[in-house]
Design a protein around this motif. Structure first.
Motif, PDB file in Angstrom:
ATOM      1  N   UNK A 102     -34.680 -16.181  -8.636  1.00  5.25           N
ATOM      2  CA  UNK A 102     -35.916 -15.586  -9.149  1.00  5.25           C
ATOM      3  C   UNK A 102     -36.031 -14.128  -8.721  1.00  5.25           C
ATOM      4  N   UNK A 103     -35.696 -13.869  -7.450  1.00  9.69           N
ATOM      5  CA  UNK A 103     -35.764 -12.511  -6.937  1.00  9.69           C
ATOM      6  C   UNK A 103     -34.749 -11.610  -7.647  1.00  9.69           C
ATOM      7  N   UNK A 130     -34.787  -7.356 -14.073  1.00 13.95           N
ATOM      8  CA  UNK A 130     -35.793  -7.003 -15.076  1.00 13.95           C
ATOM      9  C   UNK A 130     -36.352  -5.603 -14.796  1.00 13.95           C
ATOM     10  N   UNK A 131     -36.656  -5.320 -13.553  1.00 14.55           N
ATOM     11  CA  UNK A 131     -37.163  -3.988 -13.191  1.00 14.55           C
ATOM     12  C   UNK A 131     -36.125  -2.905 -13.475  1.00 14.55           C
ATOM     13  N   UNK A 132     -34.881  -3.196 -13.158  1.00 13.25           N
ATOM     14  CA  UNK A 132     -33.810  -2.225 -13.386  1.00 13.25           C
ATOM     15  C   UNK A 132     -33.652  -1.949 -14.879  1.00 13.25           C
ATOM     16  N   UNK A 159     -31.429   0.651 -16.822  1.00 13.20           N
ATOM     17  CA  UNK A 159     -30.116   0.166 -16.373  1.00 13.20           C
ATOM     18  C   UNK A 159     -29.537  -0.781 -17.401  1.00 13.20           C
ATOM     19  N   UNK A 160     -28.224  -0.657 -17.626  1.00 18.78           N
ATOM     20  CA  UNK A 160     -27.522  -1.574 -18.517  1.00 18.78           C
ATOM     21  C   UNK A 160     -26.352  -2.169 -17.758  1.00 18.78           C
ATOM     22  N   UNK A 161     -26.177  -3.460 -17.922  1.00 16.08           N
ATOM     23  CA  UNK A 161     -25.082  -4.147 -17.253  1.00 16.08           C
ATOM     24  C   UNK A 161     -23.779  -3.781 -17.954  1.00 16.08           C
ATOM     25  N   UNK A 162     -22.852  -3.158 -17.230  1.00 16.73           N
ATOM     26  CA  UNK A 162     -21.594  -2.727 -17.838  1.00 16.73           C
ATOM     27  C   UNK A 162     -20.680  -3.918 -18.150  1.00 16.73           C
ATOM     28  N   UNK A 163     -20.978  -5.081 -17.606  1.00 18.63           N
ATOM     29  CA  UNK A 163     -20.164  -6.263 -17.867  1.00 18.63           C
ATOM     30  C   UNK A 163     -20.490  -6.856 -19.228  1.00 18.63           C
TER      31      UNK A 163
END
Length: 93
Positions: free
Chosen positions: A71-72, A78-80, A85-89
């Motif tokens: 959850x954390x 979500x905040x990122x 922010x975008x996940x490069x994966x």
């Protein structure tokens, strides 16, 4: 002749009594050993149950910790993402 017959009967009764006493002694020893083994088995079963309970409690705590951590992590992700922010994966097509 009758005295010999009575003597033989008396001797036979004494032998049967000796055999019965030996049998009784053997059965008592067997019973004591069975009780000892049952007590030992019961102690081992109690140890096993206690260990199982300890493991189950640890598993439950671990599950709760993992759930909390997920959850954390989701909250931080979500905040990122809200900040760009975008996940490069992750590959978008």
């Amino acid at each position: 002749m009758e005295k010999q017959f009575v003597d033989l009967l008396n001797e036979e009764l004494k032998l049967q009594q000796i055999v019965a006493e030996e049998h009784s002694h053997h059965m008592n020893a067997t019973l004591v050993e069975a009780k000892r083994q049952a007590t030992q088995y019961q102690r081992e079963a109690e140890k096993c149950n206690a260990a199982t309970e300890t493991c189950e409690e640890a598993r439950e705590r671990s599950e709760a910790a993992i759930s909390k951590e997920k959850k954390l992590t989701s909250l931080w992700e979500q905040r990122a993402r809200q900040l760009g922010w975008q996940d490069s994966r992750v590959k978008t097509i």
